[in-house]
Design a protein around this motif. Structure first.
Motif, short mmCIF file in Angstrom:
data_model
loop_
_atom_site.label_atom_id
_atom_site.label_comp_id
_atom_site.label_asym_id
_atom_site.label_seq_id
_atom_site.Cartn_x
_atom_site.Cartn_y
_atom_site.Cartn_z
N THR A 1 0.99 -1.17 0.21
CA THR A 1 0.22 -0.29 0.00
C THR A 1 0.85 1.80 0.09
O THR A 1 0.62 2.48 -0.34
CB THR A 1 -0.50 -0.18 1.30
N LEU A 2 2.40 1.23 0.35
CA LEU A 2 3.26 1.49 0.25
C LEU A 2 3.00 3.25 -1.32
O LEU A 2 3.63 2.77 -2.05
CB LEU A 2 4.83 1.94 1.04
N PRO B 1 2.61 6.31 -3.95
CA PRO B 1 1.52 7.18 -4.15
C PRO B 1 1.26 6.22 -5.57
O PRO B 1 -0.23 5.84 -5.40
CB PRO B 1 2.43 8.51 -5.18
N THR C 1 2.46 5.70 8.84
CA THR C 1 2.15 4.52 9.31
C THR C 1 2.91 3.03 8.80
O THR C 1 3.85 2.58 9.74
CB THR C 1 1.24 4.00 9.70
N THR D 1 0.78 15.71 -0.39
CA THR D 1 1.68 14.51 -0.35
C THR D 1 0.83 13.32 1.01
O THR D 1 0.91 12.28 0.37
CB THR D 1 2.93 15.35 -0.01
N GLY E 1 10.20 14.16 0.25
CA GLY E 1 9.46 13.11 -0.02
C GLY E 1 10.96 12.26 -1.13
O GLY E 1 11.45 11.68 -1.43
N GLY E 2 9.39 11.20 -1.07
CA GLY E 2 9.46 10.26 -2.07
C GLY E 2 11.32 9.57 -1.93
O GLY E 2 11.80 8.81 -2.69
N GLY E 3 11.55 9.08 -0.23
CA GLY E 3 12.31 7.96 -0.59
C GLY E 3 13.66 8.60 -0.87
O GLY E 3 14.66 7.90 -0.26
N MET F 1 12.60 16.28 -5.19
CA MET F 1 11.34 16.08 -5.01
C MET F 1 10.67 17.30 -4.77
O MET F 1 9.70 17.73 -4.45
CB MET F 1 11.41 15.01 -3.56
#
Ligand code: ADP
Length: 527
Positions: A43-44, A46, A98, A161, A408-410, A487
């Motif tokens: 589910t992680l 976008p 989470t 985000t 974000g985005g890793g 990002m």
């Protein structure tokens, strides 16, 4: 369970208890924790997928939210439960991240297992993980950027985000605008926001686009009697937590009536009592009544005659919101009704929302109260929107409070991984192995983001590492091109606390699970 003493077994546990020790205990716990992480991994991000959860009575929840999935799943295993706690702590502290926290914790344990197989002692791994987590938090704090005062743009991006991938894609801009407007309306000068002032009211019907914001409190109730006014200006509001009804006896009482006169007397008495209550309400000067309990037919009639606007069976949480917004005190007995307890609002009006009557309480004494109405085609859509909005409200609140955000985005995970490897080299010894394992584990985030977007995780990781080695600290995964992208420029940003909290709770859970080498379980029947 027994110990040997001179050939004689001594029983120290009740019969039927089970005990697992050493590597077995660790393997089982790690496997259980990894299973939890695997359950939410898809589910992680976008492009993450949703889960459909069906409970024992057949109710369905469709969600992408890590903590909701784990709360809905009936998890038994104690180590797996500890992972659920990670998600809950993350949710309590920041409201988002989470899935990230659980996925990182799972990967930390997977890597720890490899080290255990190489005979690195669990306490060494635990120590190394703690050092790595502290260092990682220090580095990510260093990467953080300031949220400037009144910078609505960055707040919109932070909200966006948090909402990504949560079924709100189509109307994301509109919803983010509502969220940021609501939070900024409630925010104090110093940036603190009391989210209790923001009420989110769900309505099935219409489309997401019809969602809106109300300056005031919105109550999902209509007035009790059609003869009551639909709109009251300069409302003096009484909040009553007592029934406006004929008092019933506590015990089963039987009243013997032998003549019609007696029946009439009895009814008259009942009416007289209710009139007494209504007169008390009117005498207080109230022209609006929100009642947490019931209002019976006779009372409704008299209240309507006196021109009051009244609603009944209002939820407790709504009563509390009304109290804060209008300055009224919650009155819990008829005798305590007095003018001092009343609150104030410029307008109380019944209006239709998606064909249903609702009560709007606007221009409240405390202008900070706001409500967001969310609409959507089906109950499942509205519920998932509600969760996404709750998350987004929380992250915007956290960003305003801490005034720090990160890309974000890793991107932070790849940067942290790189820097932690450098740090590990300076530490040396066996702890170095653990710190390197921690560094590697963080890359699970960009890898999973890539996998979930249907991309090759290795290619993506190579690309991201190369960008970070060139000094592009905010390079993360652009899910549309499958390449490294800035990002910050793409507006994929999160509050700093989402990352620091995820790092610390994931590390803590991993360490706690690792340090267990003995599981003693009581037998069910003994419980
Ligand atoms: P969580 O429960 O951990 O918040 P999400 O499913 O919301 O899980 O995914 C969050 C991750 O997705 C974060 O690492 C975030 O930076 C990343 N993310 C969000 N939007 C984008 C985007 N547009 N492009 C790339 N990554 C994104």
């Amino acid at each position: 369970m027994s110990q040997q003493l001179g050939g004689q077994p001594i029983l120290i546990l009740k019969e039927g208890s089970s005990r697992t020790r050493g590597r077995d205990a660790q393997s089982i716990n790690i496997a259980a924790a990894k299973a939890v992480a695997a359950a939410v991994r898809t589910t992680l991000g976008p492009k993450g997928m949703d889960k459909m959860l069906v409970d024992t009575i057949g109710d369905v929840v469709i969600t992408n939210d890590g903590v909701t999935i784990l709360k809905e799943m009936d998890i038994e295993h104690p180590a797996a439960k500890m992972m659920v706690e990670v998600a809950k702590t993350q949710d309590d502290e920041v409201g988002d991240g989470t899935t990230t926290a659980v996925v990182v914790a799972g990967e930390l344990l997977k890597r720890a297992e490899d080290l255990l197989e190489q005979d690195v002692h669990p306490t060494v791994i635990a120590h190394g993980y703690r050092m790595a987590a502290d260092k990682a938090i220090e580095i990510v704090r260093d990467l953080a950027i300031d949220v400037k005062p009144n910078d609505a743009d960055i707040l919109l991006k932070i909200a966006g985000t948090a909402m990504t991938g949560k079924g709100a894609e189509a109307a994301k801009d509109k919803l983010c605008d509502l969220i940021v407007r609501a939070v900024t309306m409630v925010a104090e000068e110093d940036g603190t926001v009391d989210l209790d002032f923001i009420k989110v009211e769900k309505k099935v019907g219409g489309s997401i686009e019809d969602s809106g914001i109300v300056e005031g409190v919105l109550i999902d109730k209509e007035r009790v009697h059609p003869a009551m006014p639909k709109k009251v200006e300069n409302a003096k509001i009484l909040l009553l937590n007592a029934a406006v009804e004929f008092k019933k006896t506590e015990v089963d009482a039987e009243i013997n009536i032998t003549s019609p006169d007696q029946l009439q007397m009895f009814l008259d008495e009942e009416e007289r009592m209710i009139r007494g209550i209504v007169e008390k309400i009117i005498a207080s000067g109230a022209n609006v009544l929100f009642c947490q309990k019931g209002i019976d037919d006779i009372a409704q009639h008299y209240l309507a005659k006196a021109g009051l606007f009244a609603t009944r069976r209002v939820k407790k949480s709504d009563m509390e919101k009304l109290a804060r917004a209008t300055g009224a005190t919650l009155v819990s007995s008829i005798d305590a009704i007095s003018p001092e307890e009343l609150g104030f609002a410029g307008i109380v009006e019944e209006r239709k929302v998606s064909g249903e009557d609702m009560t709007f309480v606007e221009q409240c004494k405390n202008p900070k109260a706001v409500s967001i109405i969310i609409k959507g085609g089906t109950e499942h859509v509205v519920d998932e929107l509600d969760r996404a909005i709750e998350d987004a409200l929380r992250v915007v609140e956290v960003a305003l409070r801490d005034k720090k955000f990160v890309a974000g985005g890793g991107s932070p995970e790849v940067e942290l991984s790189l820097r932690l490897r450098e740090y590990a080299a300076t530490v040396g010894g066996r702890a170095q192995l653990a710190i390197e394992a921690f560094a590697g584990a963080l890359e699970i985030i960009p890898r999973t983001l890539a996998e979930n977007a249907g991309l090759d995780p290795i290619d993506v990781l190579v690309d991201l590492r190369a960008a970070h080695e060139k000094g592009q600290k905010t390079a993360g995964l652009d899910v549309n091109t499958g390449k490294a992208g800035d990002m910050l420029a793409q507006g994929v940003v999160e509050p700093l606390r989402v990352k620091t909290q995820a790092l610390s709770s994931a590390a803590e859970a991993a360490v706690m699970i690792l340090r267990i080498d003995d599981v003693i379980a009581s037998s069910k029947s003994a419980g």
